[in-house]
Design a protein around this motif. Structure first.
Motif, mmCIF file in Angstrom:
data_model
loop_
_atom_site.group_PDB
_atom_site.id
_atom_site.type_symbol
_atom_site.label_atom_id
_atom_site.label_comp_id
_atom_site.label_asym_id
_atom_site.label_seq_id
_atom_site.Cartn_x
_atom_site.Cartn_y
_atom_site.Cartn_z
ATOM 1 N N UNK A 39 0.849 -1.196 0.000
ATOM 2 C CA UNK A 39 0.000 0.000 0.000
ATOM 3 C C UNK A 39 0.882 1.242 0.000
ATOM 4 N N UNK A 40 0.605 2.209 -0.877
ATOM 5 C CA UNK A 40 1.410 3.435 -0.917
ATOM 6 C C UNK A 40 1.327 4.225 0.390
ATOM 7 N N UNK A 41 2.463 4.823 0.751
ATOM 8 C CA UNK A 41 2.555 5.649 1.961
ATOM 9 C C UNK A 41 3.059 7.026 1.562
ATOM 10 N N UNK A 42 2.377 8.043 2.061
ATOM 11 C CA UNK A 42 2.798 9.431 1.903
ATOM 12 C C UNK A 42 3.208 9.935 3.280
ATOM 13 N N UNK A 82 -1.350 6.279 4.918
ATOM 14 C CA UNK A 82 -1.509 5.060 4.129
ATOM 15 C C UNK A 82 -2.731 5.231 3.236
ATOM 16 N N UNK A 83 -2.514 5.147 1.931
ATOM 17 C CA UNK A 83 -3.560 5.432 0.959
ATOM 18 C C UNK A 83 -4.297 4.154 0.548
ATOM 19 N N UNK A 84 -5.531 4.036 0.996
ATOM 20 C CA UNK A 84 -6.349 2.846 0.753
ATOM 21 C C UNK A 84 -7.347 3.120 -0.370
ATOM 22 N N UNK A 85 -6.926 2.897 -1.601
ATOM 23 C CA UNK A 85 -7.830 3.061 -2.742
ATOM 24 C C UNK A 85 -9.040 2.150 -2.560
ATOM 25 N N UNK A 86 -10.216 2.767 -2.529
ATOM 26 C CA UNK A 86 -11.467 2.020 -2.366
ATOM 27 C C UNK A 86 -12.445 2.508 -3.433
ATOM 28 N N UNK A 87 -12.329 1.986 -4.656
ATOM 29 C CA UNK A 87 -13.113 2.504 -5.786
ATOM 30 C C UNK A 87 -14.555 2.025 -5.761
ATOM 31 N N UNK A 88 -15.414 2.807 -5.104
ATOM 32 C CA UNK A 88 -16.803 2.388 -4.901
ATOM 33 C C UNK A 88 -17.780 3.064 -5.866
ATOM 34 N N UNK A 89 -17.294 3.978 -6.713
ATOM 35 C CA UNK A 89 -18.193 4.712 -7.605
ATOM 36 C C UNK A 89 -18.147 4.188 -9.042
ATOM 37 N N UNK A 90 -17.850 2.921 -9.212
ATOM 38 C CA UNK A 90 -17.972 2.312 -10.524
ATOM 39 C C UNK A 90 -16.686 2.209 -11.319
ATOM 40 N N UNK A 91 -16.858 1.932 -12.616
ATOM 41 C CA UNK A 91 -15.742 1.615 -13.498
ATOM 42 C C UNK A 91 -14.696 2.701 -13.612
#
Length: 198
Positions: A39-42, A82-91
């Motif tokens: 997971x990417x960290x900034x 910690x950047x948690x990509x959570x793509x919940x808005x579709x394609x």
């Protein structure tokens, strides 16, 4: 001050008991959530407080709060974001997350380019935004295809974790092991960091 080992012991109890012992087996460990090496960290990778943000590139609240979050992390100097990509808005969200996670060492710049957009994005708008910011969406897509299993694994883990915590939208945060739901203003972020250091 909590060191990482203490955090893992104390934090596991906090995360697991958040929904009661009946759901304990459904919860990921603190290590899995806050210290996943993929997971990417900034910010400061060795910071004494870890913020995990579950976000979507189409979420207007995520985007609105992003500059304040970055400013606080940089000004503090001792926070891991910690950047948690959570793509919940579709394609389009999945497309955006896939390209950004394929950016390797350019992750933060590619991430910030999409977070600077004002609202919802189509797939074409994602590509146009990245091109305008000097990133090649075709190259990122090629990188994604080569690294598809790892990136889809990240997105799957993030989804499972968000579901386990009962998050029902973005943004959602963990400050070490304390959950915060919804958009946070600058002073809320600062206060949550101070509380995490407790």
């Amino acid at each position: 001050m909590m060191n990482r080992r203490t955090l893992l012991v104390a934090g596991a109890a906090t995360l697991v008991t958040a929904a009661g012992p009946a759901r304990a087996q459904l919860y990921p460990t603190v290590e899995e959530v806050l210290f996943d090496p993929e997971i990417p960290v900034i910010g400061n990778p060795d910071g004494d407080v870890t913020i995990a943000e579950f976000f979507d590139y189409q979420c207007p609240y995520c985007k609105r709060g992003h500059p304040d979050l970055l400013d606080v992390v940089r000004e503090d100097g001792n926070v891991r974001l910690v950047m948690k990509d959570w793509p919940i808005f579709g394609g389009s969200s999945v497309h955006a997350a896939s390209l950004v996670l394929a950016a390797g060492p350019d992750y933060e710049a590619v991430h910030n380019a999409l977070m600077a957009t004002p609202g919802r994005l189509t797939k074409d708008e994602v590509d146009e935004t990245l091109s305008a910011a000097g990133h090649d969406p075709e190259k990122l897509l090629s990188n994604f295809k080569k690294d598809r299993q790892r990136i889809e694994g990240i997105l799957s883990r993030n989804m499972e974790q968000a579901n386990a915590f009962g998050f029902n939208g973005t943004p959602a945060f963990l400050f070490n092991t304390k959950m915060h739901y919804g958009a946070m203003r600058r002073n809320d972020i600062t206060a949550a960091i101070a509380e995490a250091r407790g």
